[in-house]
Design a protein around this motif. Structure first.
Motif, PDB file in Angstrom:
ATOM      1  N   LYS A  80      50.710  27.763  42.025  1.00  0.00           N
ATOM      2  CA  LYS A  80      49.421  28.368  41.694  1.00  0.00           C
ATOM      3  C   LYS A  80      48.604  28.609  43.317  1.00  0.00           C
ATOM      4  CE  LYS A  80      45.245  28.732  39.078  1.00  0.00           C
ATOM      5  NZ  LYS A  80      44.456  28.094  37.818  1.00  0.00           N
ATOM      6  N   SER A  81      48.631  27.487  43.815  1.00  0.00           N
ATOM      7  CA  SER A  81      47.793  27.748  45.194  1.00  0.00           C
ATOM      8  C   SER A  81      48.592  28.693  46.170  1.00  0.00           C
ATOM      9  CB  SER A  81      47.558  26.230  45.634  1.00  0.00           C
ATOM     10  OG  SER A  81      47.013  26.304  47.095  1.00  0.00           O
ATOM     11  N   LEU A  82      49.837  28.529  46.210  1.00  0.00           N
ATOM     12  CA  LEU A  82      50.548  29.471  47.085  1.00  0.00           C
ATOM     13  C   LEU A  82      50.164  30.884  46.845  1.00  0.00           C
ATOM     14  CD1 LEU A  82      53.778  27.399  47.668  1.00  0.00           C
ATOM     15  CD2 LEU A  82      51.870  27.686  49.340  1.00  0.00           C
ATOM     16  N   ARG A  83      50.549  31.042  45.415  1.00  0.00           N
ATOM     17  CA  ARG A  83      50.139  32.471  44.931  1.00  0.00           C
ATOM     18  C   ARG A  83      48.839  33.105  45.170  1.00  0.00           C
ATOM     19  NH1 ARG A  83      51.160  33.720  38.927  1.00  0.00           N
ATOM     20  NH2 ARG A  83      49.580  32.212  38.779  1.00  0.00           N
ATOM     21  N   ALA A  84      47.784  32.129  45.141  1.00  0.00           N
ATOM     22  CA  ALA A  84      46.454  32.558  45.463  1.00  0.00           C
ATOM     23  C   ALA A  84      46.338  32.887  46.852  1.00  0.00           C
ATOM     24  CB  ALA A  84      45.468  31.482  44.928  1.00  0.00           C
TER      25      ALA A  84
ATOM     26  N   ARG B 251      48.605  33.825  49.076  1.00  0.00           N
ATOM     27  CA  ARG B 251      49.315  35.111  49.411  1.00  0.00           C
ATOM     28  C   ARG B 251      48.519  36.383  49.049  1.00  0.00           C
ATOM     29  NH1 ARG B 251      54.700  33.795  46.950  1.00  0.00           N
ATOM     30  NH2 ARG B 251      55.043  31.744  47.995  1.00  0.00           N
ATOM     31  N   ARG B 252      47.726  36.079  47.990  1.00  0.00           N
ATOM     32  CA  ARG B 252      47.166  37.404  47.203  1.00  0.00           C
ATOM     33  C   ARG B 252      45.958  37.630  48.273  1.00  0.00           C
ATOM     34  NH1 ARG B 252      45.750  36.056  41.745  1.00  0.00           N
ATOM     35  NH2 ARG B 252      47.801  35.812  41.225  1.00  0.00           N
TER      36      ARG B 252
END
Length: 115
Positions: free
Chosen positions: A104-108, A110-111
């Motif tokens: 979740k942290s990585l996806r946030a 990247r976003r």
């Protein structure tokens, strides 16, 4: 149902519930019970205020990570101080939860870079 009245009655008599029911010598005074209740209430309010401030200033993800770290610390201390057994289910849950949190942290992040 009379729950409030029962609670006030309990607080107004020295001792724990078991001591009161068995008529044993009390180990808790009325002042100690009320003081403990006020301390826990105050700490709960302080904790929720800090949580709200973290969310407001840094966002929900940071609050989620902070909350998770606090809970992990509590569990770790529970295992260390009270000799609780850490089972395979505990380890699996820890791995699953940490993996999900990292994803979740990585996806946030990247976003955030994509904006």
């Amino acid at each position: 149902k009379g729950d409030l009245a029962d609670g006030v009655r309990y607080l107004s008599v020295p001792g724990t519930l078991e001591e009161i029911e068995k008529g044993a010598d009390p180990t808790w005074s009325v002042a100690a019970k009320v003081g403990t209740l006020l301390t826990f209430s105050t700490m709960g309010f302080l904790g929720s205020s800090c949580s709200a401030a973290i969310t407001k200033n840094f966002g929900a993800l940071t609050m989620s990570i902070t909350s998770t770290a606090r809970k992990a610390t509590t569990l770790f201390l529970s295992f260390m101080l009270f000799n609780n057994v850490c089972t395979v289910e505990h380890v699996g849950g820890i791995i699953l939860f940490i993996t999900a949190l990292i994803m979740k942290s990585l996806r946030a992040s990247r976003r955030g870079r994509g904006s």
